[in-house]
Write a protein that holds these residues in place. Structure first.
Motif, PDB file in Angstrom:
ATOM      1  N   SER A 127      -3.182   3.881   8.898  1.00 41.83           N
ATOM      2  CA  SER A 127      -4.195   3.190   8.104  1.00 41.83           C
ATOM      3  C   SER A 127      -5.129   4.185   7.431  1.00 41.83           C
ATOM      4  CB  SER A 127      -4.992   2.240   9.005  1.00 41.83           C
ATOM      5  OG  SER A 127      -6.005   1.589   8.263  1.00 41.83           O
ATOM      6  N   ASP A 131      -5.575   4.897   3.397  1.00 46.79           N
ATOM      7  CA  ASP A 131      -6.879   4.906   2.730  1.00 46.79           C
ATOM      8  C   ASP A 131      -7.050   6.176   1.899  1.00 46.79           C
ATOM      9  OD1 ASP A 131      -7.543   2.464   3.773  1.00 46.79           O
ATOM     10  OD2 ASP A 131      -8.717   3.277   5.434  1.00 46.79           O
ATOM     11  N   MET A 134      -4.762   6.054  -1.101  1.00 46.27           N
ATOM     12  CA  MET A 134      -5.274   5.122  -2.107  1.00 46.27           C
ATOM     13  C   MET A 134      -6.290   5.799  -3.026  1.00 46.27           C
ATOM     14  SD  MET A 134      -4.187   1.803  -1.952  1.00 46.27           S
ATOM     15  CE  MET A 134      -5.582   0.727  -2.307  1.00 46.27           C
ATOM     16  N   LYS A 135      -7.049   6.742  -2.462  1.00 45.97           N
ATOM     17  CA  LYS A 135      -8.074   7.437  -3.253  1.00 45.97           C
ATOM     18  C   LYS A 135      -7.453   8.340  -4.310  1.00 45.97           C
ATOM     19  CE  LYS A 135     -11.385   7.452   0.587  1.00 45.97           C
ATOM     20  NZ  LYS A 135     -12.136   8.291   1.554  1.00 45.97           N
ATOM     21  N   ARG A 142      -5.347   1.693  -8.738  1.00 46.85           N
ATOM     22  CA  ARG A 142      -5.856   1.369  -7.406  1.00 46.85           C
ATOM     23  C   ARG A 142      -6.328  -0.086  -7.343  1.00 46.85           C
ATOM     24  NH1 ARG A 142      -9.035   5.289  -6.994  1.00 46.85           N
ATOM     25  NH2 ARG A 142     -10.968   4.311  -7.671  1.00 46.85           N
ATOM     26  N   ARG A 143      -7.018  -0.542  -8.388  1.00 44.73           N
ATOM     27  CA  ARG A 143      -7.523  -1.920  -8.412  1.00 44.73           C
ATOM     28  C   ARG A 143      -6.370  -2.918  -8.413  1.00 44.73           C
ATOM     29  NH1 ARG A 143     -11.438  -2.541 -13.335  1.00 44.73           N
ATOM     30  NH2 ARG A 143     -11.720  -4.606 -12.420  1.00 44.73           N
ATOM     31  N   TYR A 146      -4.660  -2.886  -4.979  1.00 44.97           N
ATOM     32  CA  TYR A 146      -5.500  -3.518  -3.955  1.00 44.97           C
ATOM     33  C   TYR A 146      -5.424  -5.042  -4.061  1.00 44.97           C
ATOM     34  CZ  TYR A 146      -9.564  -4.794  -1.171  1.00 44.97           C
ATOM     35  OH  TYR A 146     -10.381  -5.357  -0.226  1.00 44.97           O
ATOM     36  N   ARG A 149      -1.776  -6.093  -2.825  1.00 44.51           N
ATOM     37  CA  ARG A 149      -1.399  -5.904  -1.434  1.00 44.51           C
ATOM     38  C   ARG A 149      -2.426  -6.428  -0.428  1.00 44.51           C
ATOM     39  NH1 ARG A 149       2.619  -5.220  -3.815  1.00 44.51           N
ATOM     40  NH2 ARG A 149       4.285  -3.722  -3.386  1.00 44.51           N
ATOM     41  N   PHE A 150      -3.700  -6.353  -0.786  1.00 41.68           N
ATOM     42  CA  PHE A 150      -4.729  -6.697   0.193  1.00 41.68           C
ATOM     43  C   PHE A 150      -5.358  -8.069  -0.055  1.00 41.68           C
ATOM     44  CE2 PHE A 150      -4.465  -2.079   0.149  1.00 41.68           C
ATOM     45  CZ  PHE A 150      -4.243  -1.832   1.488  1.00 41.68           C
ATOM     46  N   GLU A 151      -5.423  -8.492  -1.316  1.00 44.01           N
ATOM     47  CA  GLU A 151      -5.905  -9.849  -1.599  1.00 44.01           C
ATOM     48  C   GLU A 151      -4.749 -10.799  -1.869  1.00 44.01           C
ATOM     49  OE1 GLU A 151      -9.106 -10.326  -4.305  1.00 44.01           O
ATOM     50  OE2 GLU A 151     -10.216  -8.589  -3.560  1.00 44.01           O
TER      51      GLU A 151
END
Length: 199
Positions: A127, A131, A134-135, A142-143, A146, A149-151
């Motif tokens: 994890s 992170d 991702m940076k 990245r947006r 995100y 995958r995450f929303e």
């Protein structure tokens, strides 16, 4: 551990297999890097899900290492790996509905799956590495990643929210996955080897 054969030398399939049977992690890593991407792409054509595809390929290499001393391979290593992935994917498809039904039956609200300390530590480290990786992505990339995958937004929803085309969303997701695979490649190989060596 003594490594009598180095992966920097072009090895035959038999030499590669012999070295891995002796526990040569460098040769195993070379085999992994050489075939991982192509095996994932092949698994994806069968499963139509990249996460599932990568999971099956990683599981194959885990099994390959664990059973290295007793493997009987009559074809080329490449053919063996692709056939093994093919069989694993077909087996996954066959049992997918059964597994899902079982999961719904045994999973209760508020009940979390138990993890070994090793799995928990590996998950935490992965994890953190994700992170960091991702940076490294460009801001729009990245947006988009995100939101996907995450929303868990659909490509059309992402396009609408960001005011871009669906094609741009697809391109940005593909770019993100390529960058993340490169950033996380070393960790994945290390995790495989550590997990296989009894930590």
């Amino acid at each position: 551990m003594q490594e009598t054969i180095l992966p920097s030398v072009q090895l035959t399939d038999q030499q590669t297999l012999d070295a891995i049977r002796e526990g040569n992690e460098r040769v195993f890593e070379t085999l992994f890097r050489e075939h991982y991407a192509a095996l994932c792409q092949y698994a994806f054509t069968l499963l139509r899900d990249r996460d599932d595809a990568e999971e099956e390929v990683q599981a194959l290499f885990l099994t390959f290492w664990e059973r290295r001393e007793t493997l009987l391979i009559s074809t080329s290593l490449k053919a063996y790996l692709f056939r093994s992935v093919h069989n694993r994917c077909l087996n996954r498809i066959k049992h997918l509905s059964i597994r899902e039904e079982h999961r719904q039956h045994v999973t209760h609200v508020g009940e979390a799956p138990s993890l070994s300390p090793v799995d928990a530590l590996a998950g935490q480290e992965l994890s953190e590495r994700i992170d960091e990786a991702m940076k490294q992505l460009p801001e729009q990339c990245r947006r988009v990643f995100y939101l996907s995958r995450f929303e868990e937004l659909r490509y059309g929803e992402i396009a609408e929210r960001l005011g871009i085309s669906v094609k741009t969303v697809e391109n940005q997701i593909g770019k993100a996955l390529r960058i993340l695979r490169l950033e996380l490649a070393d960790f994945l190989v290390l995790w495989l080897l550590l997990g296989l060596n009894g930590f």
